[in-house]
Write an enzyme that holds these catalytic residues in place. Structure first.
Site, short mmCIF file in Angstrom:
data_model
loop_
_atom_site.label_atom_id
_atom_site.label_comp_id
_atom_site.label_asym_id
_atom_site.label_seq_id
_atom_site.Cartn_x
_atom_site.Cartn_y
_atom_site.Cartn_z
N CYS A 117 -12.03 2.56 1.22
CA CYS A 117 -10.51 2.54 1.29
C CYS A 117 -10.08 1.93 2.47
CB CYS A 117 -10.41 4.35 1.49
SG CYS A 117 -8.65 4.65 1.85
N ASP A 170 0.95 -1.19 0.06
CA ASP A 170 0.06 0.04 0.01
C ASP A 170 0.80 1.16 -0.11
OD1 ASP A 170 -2.23 1.57 0.10
OD2 ASP A 170 -2.71 1.31 2.31
N SER A 171 0.38 2.36 -0.08
CA SER A 171 1.09 3.62 0.15
C SER A 171 1.23 3.95 1.50
CB SER A 171 0.33 4.63 -0.81
OG SER A 171 -0.79 4.73 -0.49
N HIS A 200 -7.50 2.33 4.39
CA HIS A 200 -7.52 3.21 5.61
C HIS A 200 -8.60 2.97 6.50
CE1 HIS A 200 -3.81 4.84 3.73
NE2 HIS A 200 -3.48 5.33 4.88
N GLU A 256 -3.80 7.52 9.60
CA GLU A 256 -2.35 7.60 9.84
C GLU A 256 -1.85 8.15 11.15
OE1 GLU A 256 0.04 6.94 7.45
OE2 GLU A 256 -1.20 5.96 5.98
N CYS A 297 -4.80 -1.54 -1.68
CA CYS A 297 -5.04 -0.25 -2.00
C CYS A 297 -6.29 -0.21 -3.07
CB CYS A 297 -3.84 0.50 -2.33
SG CYS A 297 -4.12 2.23 -3.07
#
Length: 262
Positions: free
Chosen positions: A185, A9-10, A187, A151, A73
């Protein structure tokens, strides 16, 4: 001998995909790679995104033998899979918004899709809605704020609940209130607890279990334990933010975090 799965993933959103795989296949070796140098992927052009993902994954495969790659992702999955599958001889598994299960689970016929602006706007997403939820009311919300908050959470910082409340306000107060929420998403499942506080009656649906089942299907059953089983994490930029993630990555079972040179 245990097989090795690379989860890519990023940022840290891919941990929401990694964790169900680990729970269903605890005997696997895992590599978790996050491309924080180019985070977030939603801001890259399609050509640059494809080039970058192939570049980073190739760099990992030069270091480690890998049996399967998971692109954890949504943004990358919609663009990169064909190129990666052409480049690699091992299976590559992507992630799509869980619209199909949400359409079957809703009780009032109203679904909320919470995703990044790119995923909300993408024609692929609208094809999924048309195919699996044409008979449902699907409300779309594109946001990058929740990516930032996820994050922050994994760095040990407080989630800014007023930010989440502002994003979700239309579904808290509007005439149409979804009873089922697609976390589109990777996240966003990291904020399930916080989202549930704001929308306590909504069923939250994500892609983690579906991806884990696909990995199990492709790799077959694995040993429950392996004496030499290892799990390593890699970033692409060694900075203060990456350093703050080390304790969290350790709680997920990763014994080290190393900066990957691409």
């Amino acid at each position: 001998m245990s097989k090795t799965v690379l989860v890519f993933d990023s940022g840290v959103g891919g941990l929401s995909i990694y964790e169900p795989i680990r729970q269903q296949l605890p005997g696997l070796n895992f590599l978790y790679v996050f491309d924080n140098e180019c985070f977030p992927y939603g801001e890259l052009s399609e050509s640059r995104l494809v080039e970058r993902c192939c570049q980073v994954i190739a760099a990992v495969l030069m270091r480690h033998p890998v049996d399967l790659v998971v692109i954890a992702c949504n943004t990358a999955s919609t663009h990169v899979l064909p190129s990666l599958r052409q480049m690699l001889t091992i299976p590559v598994v992507g992630v799509v918004p869980a619209i199909k299960p949400a359409a079957g689970a809703t009780r009032n016929g109203c679904i909320g899709l919470l995703a990044t602006p790119g995923t909300v706007a993408r024609s692929y997403t609208h094809r999924l809605i048309q195919e699996f939820a044409a008979h449902r009311q699907v409300l779309l919300c594109g946001t990058t704020e929740l990516v930032v908050q996820a994050e922050r959470k994994l760095m040990g910082l407080a989630v800014e609940m007023p930010v989440l409340a502002e994003v979700l306000a239309p579904w808290q107060q509007g005439a149409l209130r979804p009873d089922t929420l697609v976390l589109g998403c990777t996240h966003f499942p990291l904020l399930k607890e916080e989202i549930a506080r704001l929308l306590p009656d909504a069923l939250l649906v994500d892609s983690g279990d579906a991806v884990a089942k696909r990995v199990m299907h492709l790799l077959g059953s694995q040993p429950e334990t392996e004496q030499n089983k290892t799990s390593r994490a890699y970033c692409t930029r060694d900075d203060d933010k990456a350093a703050r993630l080390r304790p969290t990555l350790q709680t997920y079972g990763f014994e080290s975090l190393t900066c990957l040179t691409c």
